[in-house]
Structures are given as structure tokens and as C-alpha cells.
Design a protein around this motif. Structure first.
Motif, PDB file in Angstrom:
ATOM      1  N   PRO A   1       0.827  -1.209   0.000  1.00 18.47           N
ATOM      2  CA  PRO A   1       0.000   0.000   0.000  1.00 18.47           C
ATOM      3  C   PRO A   1       0.862   1.261   0.000  1.00 18.47           C
ATOM      4  O   PRO A   1       1.997   1.253   0.477  1.00 18.47           O
ATOM      5  N   LYS A   2       0.322   2.327  -0.539  1.00 21.58           N
ATOM      6  CA  LYS A   2       1.021   3.605  -0.505  1.00 21.58           C
ATOM      7  C   LYS A   2       1.078   4.106   0.936  1.00 21.58           C
ATOM      8  O   LYS A   2       0.152   3.899   1.709  1.00 21.58           O
ATOM      9  N   GLY A   3       2.154   4.762   1.292  1.00 20.89           N
ATOM     10  CA  GLY A   3       2.314   5.259   2.648  1.00 20.89           C
ATOM     11  C   GLY A   3       3.532   4.671   3.317  1.00 20.89           C
ATOM     12  O   GLY A   3       4.282   3.883   2.729  1.00 20.89           O
ATOM     13  N   VAL A   4       3.725   5.059   4.578  1.00 20.83           N
ATOM     14  CA  VAL A   4       4.922   4.664   5.314  1.00 20.83           C
ATOM     15  C   VAL A   4       4.996   3.153   5.493  1.00 20.83           C
ATOM     16  O   VAL A   4       6.052   2.539   5.285  1.00 20.83           O
ATOM     17  N   TYR A   5       3.872   2.526   5.862  1.00 17.91           N
ATOM     18  CA  TYR A   5       3.892   1.073   6.070  1.00 17.91           C
ATOM     19  C   TYR A   5       4.295   0.368   4.787  1.00 17.91           C
ATOM     20  O   TYR A   5       5.136  -0.553   4.798  1.00 17.91           O
ATOM     21  N   GLY A   6       3.716   0.776   3.663  1.00 16.74           N
ATOM     22  CA  GLY A   6       4.038   0.153   2.387  1.00 16.74           C
ATOM     23  C   GLY A   6       5.479   0.356   1.982  1.00 16.74           C
ATOM     24  O   GLY A   6       6.130  -0.568   1.455  1.00 16.74           O
ATOM     25  N   GLU A   7       6.004   1.552   2.226  1.00 15.50           N
ATOM     26  CA  GLU A   7       7.404   1.824   1.889  1.00 15.50           C
ATOM     27  C   GLU A   7       8.339   0.912   2.669  1.00 15.50           C
ATOM     28  O   GLU A   7       9.295   0.347   2.113  1.00 15.50           O
ATOM     29  N   ARG A   8       8.053   0.768   3.939  1.00 13.76           N
ATOM     30  CA  ARG A   8       8.900  -0.090   4.773  1.00 13.76           C
ATOM     31  C   ARG A   8       8.748  -1.551   4.393  1.00 13.76           C
ATOM     32  O   ARG A   8       9.723  -2.317   4.390  1.00 13.76           O
ATOM     33  N   ALA A   9       7.525  -1.952   4.076  1.00 15.45           N
ATOM     34  CA  ALA A   9       7.296  -3.347   3.669  1.00 15.45           C
ATOM     35  C   ALA A   9       8.010  -3.647   2.358  1.00 15.45           C
ATOM     36  O   ALA A   9       8.599  -4.725   2.189  1.00 15.45           O
ATOM     37  N   GLY A  10       7.966  -2.709   1.425  1.00 15.09           N
ATOM     38  CA  GLY A  10       8.643  -2.910   0.156  1.00 15.09           C
ATOM     39  C   GLY A  10      10.145  -3.034   0.328  1.00 15.09           C
ATOM     40  O   GLY A  10      10.793  -3.898  -0.285  1.00 15.09           O
ATOM     41  N   THR A  11      10.711  -2.179   1.160  1.00 15.59           N
ATOM     42  CA  THR A  11      12.151  -2.241   1.435  1.00 15.59           C
ATOM     43  C   THR A  11      12.517  -3.558   2.103  1.00 15.59           C
ATOM     44  O   THR A  11      13.538  -4.192   1.763  1.00 15.59           O
ATOM     45  N   ALA A  12      11.681  -3.991   3.055  1.00 14.18           N
ATOM     46  CA  ALA A  12      11.937  -5.259   3.745  1.00 14.18           C
ATOM     47  C   ALA A  12      11.875  -6.427   2.771  1.00 14.18           C
ATOM     48  O   ALA A  12      12.684  -7.369   2.848  1.00 14.18           O
ATOM     49  N   MET A  13      10.947  -6.369   1.829  1.00 12.87           N
ATOM     50  CA  MET A  13      10.834  -7.447   0.839  1.00 12.87           C
ATOM     51  C   MET A  13      12.073  -7.517  -0.049  1.00 12.87           C
ATOM     52  O   MET A  13      12.617  -8.599  -0.290  1.00 12.87           O
ATOM     53  N   LEU A  14      12.522  -6.379  -0.545  1.00 13.16           N
ATOM     54  CA  LEU A  14      13.706  -6.360  -1.408  1.00 13.16           C
ATOM     55  C   LEU A  14      14.913  -6.949  -0.689  1.00 13.16           C
ATOM     56  O   LEU A  14      15.666  -7.750  -1.264  1.00 13.16           O
ATOM     57  N   ARG A  15      15.093  -6.568   0.565  1.00 20.36           N
ATOM     58  CA  ARG A  15      16.232  -7.073   1.331  1.00 20.36           C
ATOM     59  C   ARG A  15      16.095  -8.568   1.615  1.00 20.36           C
ATOM     60  O   ARG A  15      17.067  -9.326   1.516  1.00 20.36           O
ATOM     61  N   ALA A  16      14.877  -8.990   1.958  1.00 18.78           N
ATOM     62  CA  ALA A  16      14.658 -10.401   2.299  1.00 18.78           C
ATOM     63  C   ALA A  16      14.881 -11.301   1.094  1.00 18.78           C
ATOM     64  O   ALA A  16      15.498 -12.370   1.206  1.00 18.78           O
ATOM     65  N   VAL A  17      14.391 -10.883  -0.067  1.00 18.66           N
ATOM     66  CA  VAL A  17      14.575 -11.698  -1.272  1.00 18.66           C
ATOM     67  C   VAL A  17      16.050 -11.778  -1.644  1.00 18.66           C
ATOM     68  O   VAL A  17      16.569 -12.846  -2.008  1.00 18.66           O
ATOM     69  N   GLU A  18      16.752 -10.662  -1.515  1.00 25.46           N
ATOM     70  CA  GLU A  18      18.181 -10.664  -1.824  1.00 25.46           C
ATOM     71  C   GLU A  18      18.930 -11.593  -0.882  1.00 25.46           C
ATOM     72  O   GLU A  18      19.789 -12.378  -1.324  1.00 25.46           O
ATOM     73  N   GLN A  19      18.622 -11.525   0.407  1.00 20.40           N
ATOM     74  CA  GLN A  19      19.297 -12.371   1.388  1.00 20.40           C
ATOM     75  C   GLN A  19      19.001 -13.847   1.155  1.00 20.40           C
ATOM     76  O   GLN A  19      19.852 -14.706   1.401  1.00 20.40           O
ATOM     77  N   ALA A  20      17.788 -14.133   0.672  1.00 24.35           N
ATOM     78  CA  ALA A  20      17.389 -15.525   0.456  1.00 24.35           C
ATOM     79  C   ALA A  20      17.871 -16.071  -0.888  1.00 24.35           C
ATOM     80  O   ALA A  20      17.710 -17.266  -1.166  1.00 24.35           O
TER      81      ALA A  20
END
Length: 398
Positions: free
Chosen positions: A195-214
Motif C-alpha cells: 500500500p502507498k504510505g509509510v507502512y508500504g514503503e517499509r514493507a517494500g524495502t523489507a521485501m527487497l532485502r529479504a529476497v536478496e538475502q534468500a
């Protein structure tokens, strides 16, 4: 301000102080009445020196118990959550038979600064709460100047540090856990809807990092504003950009129920749907055929169900899920209080125990940033229920 002192919540010192005030007021009125009938020219005798105890403002000094403040909203729109947390702290005191703790509740809805200043003036050496990140931003620095740690129930990691610890459920950790599990199961091409907003921005960043780490690949990441048109447009952009075998829907269960049918009809018929900890409290997901087989990571509910049963028996209604944070905060305090001398500062260094702590929500520990790291389980949405497909570790040694 309310007082929690197992097995009763009312503080007997409050009653004593009120009685002293009443006696003092009565004595003043009696003296005034006597002065009104003294003959002119005759000086009244001076009043005798006081012989009773001094009446002081605030809470009395407690030499046998630790003073701990609970700062939560007890009025306003979040009063229900605050009361639920406060009730859970009472249950924790009763269950642990903690006779060395006195917990006093202060209403943050009346002003976060006023609440923390009153708590500090009353001699509290540890603060549990607040619930909201905005309140934590106010309370944290004030408490830090008094060398009093804050264990907040917020999940906003931006307020952690400098004596403030975050106990709330961190969505970044649930995203990392479910993506790691999906990668272990052979999925490698990840897409995301946030979703647009702070929660979505943080979730998107967390996803990018998690996929890279995995060791996977992010093939698409789209945002939406929760309207039907925006959801459809975002899903179609995913379809046009690339194929994916796993799709993270980083939003509540209610929103996931809206998104899933659109995904199934627009390029994601066979994709594994992934969710966050927000799905854990929405049982309606299990009644949706299009969400069958979806995975999400969250804290375990096994012990929480026992707490909820006990809570209903005592208070006559169901608790908010966040009440477990209040219960676990007390368990944490009780454990540390074994070696905490009454009247001394709270030993904040003990919060950094690498072995962590055990609570209603499972194992957790605070990292160097002051954010609670949690042992999470992965659940699968089934027909009418959630099934645990990868249990949470029992400790950080597992």
C-alpha cells in the motif's frame, strides 16, 4: 492514573492520603468556627503543633516494591486497547505472584508529556508503553534524561534507541520469515503489492532485502491505494511486467481478500500468495477459497489462546490481541526484578540478554537497536483454519 497491585488494583496509600486530607479539612473548618466566637480583644490560642503524618503529593515511597509505570491510552479512541493491555498486566502479576512490583497506569490520551512527567515524579524506575509511536517520540527523550528505560508497545522501529525499546510486532521480520520459507520451498521469482504510505514503503524495502538475502529475484513491485480501481491497475502491471511464482500482499487480511480474486484472474492463477503478521488476526481468510494455500509468518497463538480464555473469565469480554504485549512486558520485568534492588535504577543492560526471553508470543530478544527480534512461525491458510507449516523456534539457540 490507576494502580495495579495484585491481587487488588486500588492502592491503600491513596485511601490513607484521602483520609488524612479529610481530617485536615475538618480540623480547619472547626478552627474557623471557634475563631468566629472569640470575644473581641481576646487573642485566640495558637493551634497545637501537628502530630499526624505529613500529607504529600503523588504516590508514597515504597521501600519493598519496584515502581513500574504503564503508559497507555485509558480514554479516547484507543481506550479499549489500553484497558486490555492494563488488564493483561494485572493477570501477569497474579499469575507470577509478583509481590515486588507495583504497576501504576497513566493515561497517555491526556497528554504523553504529562503522563511521563507524572510517572517520573511518582518515582517509577521503568516505563511500559506507550502504545503509539508518536507518544513514544515524546516520552522516550524525557524518560532518558531521568535514566528510566522505556519498553514501548509500538512496532515503529524509528523510535527505538537511546533508552527506548520496541516490543511491538515488526512487519519486517514477518516478511523476512515468510520469504525465507518460500525460498526454501523452491520459489525464486517474487512480486510484491504494497500500500502507498509509510507502512508500504517499509514493507517494500523489507521485501527487497529479504529476497536478496534468500537468493531470489524480485521481478515486480507495485503500490496501490486500497481502492478497487487502484488494486486492479497494480495487479495488471504485475501481469505485464513479468511472471512470478510468489506474490507478497503486504497489507491486512481484509485487503488481501479484495486482492486475491483479482490476482487469480490476472496472471497469478498459480502463484503462491504470501502475507504478513497482519493476517494472523483475521480468521475470515480461512473462508476464502482463493486464499487457500497462502503462507504468512506471525507469532504463535497457542499460549495466547490460553491467555484469552483466562482474560474472558476474569473480565467478561475478549482481549485485544495486543494485550499479550502487556503480559509479556510484565514477565520480562519479573525476571529481571529477581536481581534488581528496590530503590535503584532499572538494570537496563539485562534487556540485552542474547538468550532472549520467553512470553505469551514465544521467544524474543532485543537487538542492538532496541528492537524486539521474535521467533516466528509460518502458517498456511486452509479450509476454515490456519495450519502451522513451520513452527517457531523455542529459543534463539534452536
Amino acid at each position: 492514573m490507576t494502580e495495579t497491585d495484585a491481587p487488588r488494583q486500588a492502592d491503600i496509600w491513596t485511601a490513607t492520603k484521602r483520609g488524612a486530607r479529610i481530617l485536615f479539612a475538618a480540623g480547619t473548618l472547626l478552627l474557623a468556627a471557634c475563631q468566629s466566637i472569640v470575644p473581641k480583644g481576646q487573642q485566640p490560642a495558637p493551634p497545637p503543633p501537628p502530630t499526624g503524618p505529613d500529607v504529600t503529593q503523588g504516590l508514597p515511597t515504597d521501600t519493598e516494591r519496584h515502581r513500574v509505570a504503564l503508559l497507555v491510552p485509558m480514554s479516547g479512541t484507543n481506550a479499549g486497547v489500553g484497558q486490555s493491555i492494563a488488564n493483561a498486566t494485572t493477570l501477569a502479576l497474579l499469575d507470577t505472584k509478583a509481590d515486588k512490583l507495583r504497576i501504576t497506569t497513566y493515561d497517555t490520551n491526556l497528554g504523553a508529556a504529562a503522563a511521563v512527567n507524572k510517572a517520573l515524579a511518582d518515582g517509577n524506575r521503568l516505563i511500559l508503553g506507550p502504545l503509539l509511536a508518536d507518544d513514544a517520540r515524546v516520552i522516550g527523550p524525557i524518560a532518558a534524561r531521568a535514566n528510566v528505560p522505556v519498553i514501548s508497545f509500538s512496532n515503529d522501529v524509528s523510535v527505538a534507541g537511546k533508552g527506548t525499546y520496541i516490543l511491538g510486532y515488526n512487519p519486517n521480520q514477518s516478511i523476512e520469515r515468510v520469504i525465507g520459507f518460500a525460498r526454501e520451498k523452491g520459489l525464486s521469482r517474487f512480486a510484491g503489492l504494497v500500500p502507498k504510505g509509510v507502512y508500504g514503503e517499509r514493507a517494500g524495502t523489507a521485501m527487497l532485502r529479504a529476497v536478496e538475502q534468500a537468493g531470489g529475484n524480485v521481478v515486480a513491485l507495485e503500490t496501490f491505494d486500497r481502492s478497487a480501481g487502484s488494486i486492479t491497475a497494480a495487479v495488471k502491471k504485475l501481469q505485464a511486467s513479468s511472471s512470478y511464482d510468489a506474490l507478497l500482499i503486504a497489507d491486512s487480511g481484509r485487503v488481501a481478500l479484495q486482492i486475491a480474486p483479482v490476482v487469480r484472474k490476472n496472471g497469478g492463477a498459480n502463484a503462491r500468495l504470501l502475507g504478513t503478521e497482519l493476517w494472523n488476526t483475521d480468521n475470515a481468510l480461512a473462508s476464502s477459497p482463493v486464499l487457500r494455500g497462502a503462507w504468512f509468518a506471525s507469532v504463535s497463538d497457542g499460549l495466547y489462546r490460553q491467555l484469552a480464555t483466562k482474560y474472558r473469565a476474569r473480565y467478561g469480554n475478549a482481549p485485544f490481541r495486543l494485550s499479550a504485549l502487556g503480559y509479556d512486558a510484565v514477565l520480562l520485568t519479573v525476571r529481571i526484578a529477581r536481581d534488581w534492588k528496590v530503590g535503584t535504577p532499572f538494570p537496563a543492560g539485562r534487556l540485552r540478554d542474547s538468550g532472549g526471553f520467553a512470553g505469551i508470543d514465544g521467544a524474543f530478544r532485543f537487538n542492538r537497536d532496541g528492537v524486539a527480534e521474535r521467533a516466528l512461525q509460518v502458517s498456511e491458510v486452509g479450509a476454515g483454519a490456519f495450519t502451522v507449516v513451520d513452527a517457531a523456534p523455542r529459543s534463539f539457540a534452536d
